[in-house]
Scaffold this motif. Structure first.
Motif, mmCIF file in Angstrom:
data_model
loop_
_atom_site.group_PDB
_atom_site.id
_atom_site.type_symbol
_atom_site.label_atom_id
_atom_site.label_comp_id
_atom_site.label_asym_id
_atom_site.label_seq_id
_atom_site.Cartn_x
_atom_site.Cartn_y
_atom_site.Cartn_z
ATOM 1 N N LEU A 1 -28.568 0.884 12.292
ATOM 2 C CA LEU A 1 -28.206 0.426 13.632
ATOM 3 C C LEU A 1 -27.026 1.217 14.189
ATOM 4 O O LEU A 1 -26.957 1.471 15.386
ATOM 5 N N SER A 2 -26.114 1.615 13.303
ATOM 6 C CA SER A 2 -24.950 2.391 13.761
ATOM 7 C C SER A 2 -25.223 3.888 13.755
ATOM 8 O O SER A 2 -24.373 4.680 14.178
ATOM 9 N N GLY A 3 -26.406 4.276 13.264
ATOM 10 C CA GLY A 3 -26.737 5.702 13.208
ATOM 11 C C GLY A 3 -26.079 6.421 12.047
ATOM 12 O O GLY A 3 -26.027 7.651 12.017
ATOM 13 N N GLY A 4 -25.575 5.672 11.080
ATOM 14 C CA GLY A 4 -24.875 6.270 9.937
ATOM 15 C C GLY A 4 -25.824 6.918 8.938
ATOM 16 O O GLY A 4 -27.038 6.724 8.985
ATOM 17 N N GLN A 5 -25.242 7.677 8.030
ATOM 18 C CA GLN A 5 -26.020 8.372 6.999
ATOM 19 C C GLN A 5 -26.280 7.451 5.804
ATOM 20 O O GLN A 5 -25.440 6.623 5.449
ATOM 21 N N PRO A 6 -27.444 7.607 5.156
ATOM 22 C CA PRO A 6 -27.715 6.789 3.967
ATOM 23 C C PRO A 6 -26.837 7.206 2.785
ATOM 24 O O PRO A 6 -26.495 8.390 2.655
ATOM 25 N N MET A 7 -26.473 6.225 1.974
ATOM 26 C CA MET A 7 -25.734 6.542 0.755
ATOM 27 C C MET A 7 -26.333 5.780 -0.418
ATOM 28 O O MET A 7 -26.909 4.702 -0.250
ATOM 29 N N THR A 8 -26.210 6.366 -1.615
ATOM 30 C CA THR A 8 -26.766 5.741 -2.819
ATOM 31 C C THR A 8 -25.857 4.607 -3.264
ATOM 32 O O THR A 8 -24.646 4.800 -3.418
ATOM 33 N N VAL A 9 -26.440 3.406 -3.459
ATOM 34 C CA VAL A 9 -25.634 2.244 -3.862
ATOM 35 C C VAL A 9 -26.127 1.609 -5.160
ATOM 36 O O VAL A 9 -25.512 0.669 -5.654
ATOM 37 N N ALA A 10 -27.234 2.106 -5.718
ATOM 38 C CA ALA A 10 -27.753 1.522 -6.958
ATOM 39 C C ALA A 10 -28.543 2.574 -7.717
ATOM 40 O O ALA A 10 -29.202 3.416 -7.112
ATOM 41 N N MET A 11 -28.463 2.509 -9.054
ATOM 42 C CA MET A 11 -29.172 3.462 -9.906
ATOM 43 C C MET A 11 -29.822 2.729 -11.081
ATOM 44 O O MET A 11 -29.273 1.761 -11.600
ATOM 45 N N HIS A 12 -31.004 3.228 -11.489
ATOM 46 C CA HIS A 12 -31.676 2.733 -12.688
ATOM 47 C C HIS A 12 -32.133 3.927 -13.531
ATOM 48 O O HIS A 12 -32.009 5.077 -13.100
ATOM 49 N N ASP A 13 -32.680 3.638 -14.709
ATOM 50 C CA ASP A 13 -33.178 4.694 -15.602
ATOM 51 C C ASP A 13 -34.659 4.974 -15.405
ATOM 52 O O ASP A 13 -35.233 5.806 -16.111
ATOM 53 N N ALA A 14 -35.289 4.255 -14.491
ATOM 54 C CA ALA A 14 -36.709 4.432 -14.189
ATOM 55 C C ALA A 14 -36.905 4.023 -12.729
ATOM 56 O O ALA A 14 -35.973 3.489 -12.103
ATOM 57 N N PRO A 15 -38.097 4.253 -12.160
ATOM 58 C CA PRO A 15 -38.309 3.870 -10.754
ATOM 59 C C PRO A 15 -37.937 2.420 -10.451
ATOM 60 O O PRO A 15 -38.082 1.528 -11.301
ATOM 61 N N ILE A 16 -37.442 2.214 -9.235
ATOM 62 C CA ILE A 16 -37.043 0.886 -8.764
ATOM 63 C C ILE A 16 -38.207 0.316 -7.965
ATOM 64 O O ILE A 16 -38.614 0.876 -6.946
ATOM 65 N N LYS A 17 -38.755 -0.801 -8.444
ATOM 66 C CA LYS A 17 -39.956 -1.383 -7.832
ATOM 67 C C LYS A 17 -39.619 -2.431 -6.782
ATOM 68 O O LYS A 17 -40.383 -2.656 -5.847
ATOM 69 N N GLU A 18 -38.465 -3.118 -6.945
ATOM 70 C CA GLU A 18 -38.130 -4.229 -6.042
ATOM 71 C C GLU A 18 -36.648 -4.194 -5.687
ATOM 72 O O GLU A 18 -35.791 -3.871 -6.521
ATOM 73 N N VAL A 19 -36.375 -4.559 -4.433
ATOM 74 C CA VAL A 19 -34.992 -4.662 -3.971
ATOM 75 C C VAL A 19 -34.888 -5.899 -3.083
ATOM 76 O O VAL A 19 -35.810 -6.206 -2.318
ATOM 77 N N ALA A 20 -33.773 -6.637 -3.225
ATOM 78 C CA ALA A 20 -33.558 -7.830 -2.389
ATOM 79 C C ALA A 20 -32.076 -7.962 -2.087
ATOM 80 O O ALA A 20 -31.233 -7.796 -2.977
ATOM 81 N N TRP A 21 -31.782 -8.252 -0.827
ATOM 82 C CA TRP A 21 -30.398 -8.554 -0.441
ATOM 83 C C TRP A 21 -30.213 -10.065 -0.520
ATOM 84 O O TRP A 21 -31.054 -10.818 -0.019
ATOM 85 N N ILE A 22 -29.123 -10.503 -1.170
ATOM 86 C CA ILE A 22 -28.857 -11.939 -1.339
ATOM 87 C C ILE A 22 -27.598 -12.282 -0.543
ATOM 88 O O ILE A 22 -26.476 -12.106 -1.023
#
Length: 350
Positions: free
Chosen positions: A103-124
């Protein structure tokens, strides 16, 4: 003549006359997410892209305008919005989650890492944390301002599906495990259940009242499961997304945000609306010519978005790159399709 009409139906990606979203991804869609605050639709795709459209509605007229996109290094598998509608999270085969302040036009940044593909993400929002589920057999919670997870939860197997309605979270893994968490005590499993369905879990959806969840499997079946031991007699399973001897995967389960009925979408190319309380199908839509891998309602339930594209459920031999086309459609549900009604012949009591 009847043969001819069935042939034309079989090749029609849009038999329900839904509204087509402009400039869809160039490969299959893996997830669809609407902003909780406005009609912005995000799609993640196997073409490594995360795209956003603004959906404009004026009565029965609906238009879509591509707004922005970002890239991952590998196919993207999942997406979620922050509750304030400013930010999108996306994760996938590059084993990271990007936070995109679109919404602000900002650049994406990495905020989470795993050792294999990430299948699910949820904001709580109640915890101000991001939850990520991976094929590395862990669930991680992240404060997006910190580089390391605030907690890592070991799972019995690879994460395939995840649903959150605070304080309830349910994680579906390989080997038909369903792990239930009470997020008021997220570091211990509340309950571990073997799926009521005999085949691999594809999707889960927490009841809006947090008293249970739906689970969908690759074998054209949905389970309705209550958490309270005293309510176990209310549990049931039902068949769907089948055509004669052909049995298809249930790929998506979405509760309607107002009426609390739900939609299923499957690899048969159909989507249906159901009422679990009266145990009936409210509406069966016509089958599209390709599978529906994902779907979602917008924040008030007036728009149902679904993707029609090949999901590789029949392997590479059924994929023709020359003719493969990806669609995202918008269906405007009529009230009768999504509003629950008591079973005919019952007293109306539930």
């Amino acid at each position: 003549m009847s043969n001819f009409s069935s042939i034309t139906t079989a090749s029609n990606p849009n038999p329900n006359k839904s509204i087509e979203v402009a400039q869809p991804p160039s490969d299959s869609v893996s997830s669809l997410s609407f902003s909780p605050k406005a009609n912005f639709l995000v799609a993640t795709s196997w073409d490594n892209q995360v795209r956003c459209w603004e959906i404009m509605r004026n009565g029965p007229t609906v238009g879509s305008v591509p707004k922005a996109s970002i890239s991952h290094d590998q196919p993207v598998l999942c997406s979620a919005w922050k509750d304030d509608g400013t930010t999108v999270f996306s994760g996938g085969c590059d084993k990271q989650v990007k936070m995109w302040p679109l919404l602000s036009g900002g650049q994406p940044m990495t905020v989470a890492m795993h050792d294999a593909p990430i299948k699910e993400v949820a904001w709580i929002p109640e915890m101000n944390l991001l939850a990520t589920g991976s094929w590395d057999k862990t669930l991680k919670y992240w404060d997006t301002r910190q580089p390391n997870p605030v907690h890592t939860q070991q799972l019995p197997d690879r994460c395939y599906a995840l649903t959150v309605r605070h304080p309830l979270m349910v994680v579906g893994t390989a080997d038909r495990n369903l792990i239930v968490f009470n997020l008021q005590n997220p570091q211990t499993e509340f309950k571990r259940i073997t799926s009521p369905l005999k085949y691999q879990t594809r999707c889960v959806a927490a009841f809006p009242d947090q008293q249970g969840f739906l689970v969908g499997s690759i074998e054209g079946r949905v389970g309705v499961h209550h958490l309270d031991d005293a309510q176990q007699s209310k549990n049931f399973t039902f068949k769907c997304h089948r055509e004669g001897n052909e049995i298809y995967s249930v790929n998506s389960l979405n509760f309607h945000p107002v009426h609390h009925t739900f939609a299923t979408a499957g690899s048969d190319g159909a989507f249906n609306f159901w009422d679990k309380d009266s145990k009936q199908r409210l509406k069966a839509m016509s089958r599209c010519s390709q599978p529906i891998p994902c779907s979602t309602f917008n924040n008030d339930g007036s728009i149902f978005a679904y993707s029609v594209c090949y999901d590789w459920s029949k392997g590479a031999e059924n994929h023709n790159p020359a003719t493969a086309k990806t669609y995202i459609f918008l269906h405007l549900p009529q009230e009768a399709e999504v509003k629950g009604k008591p079973r005919i012949g019952s007293s109306g009591r539930k």
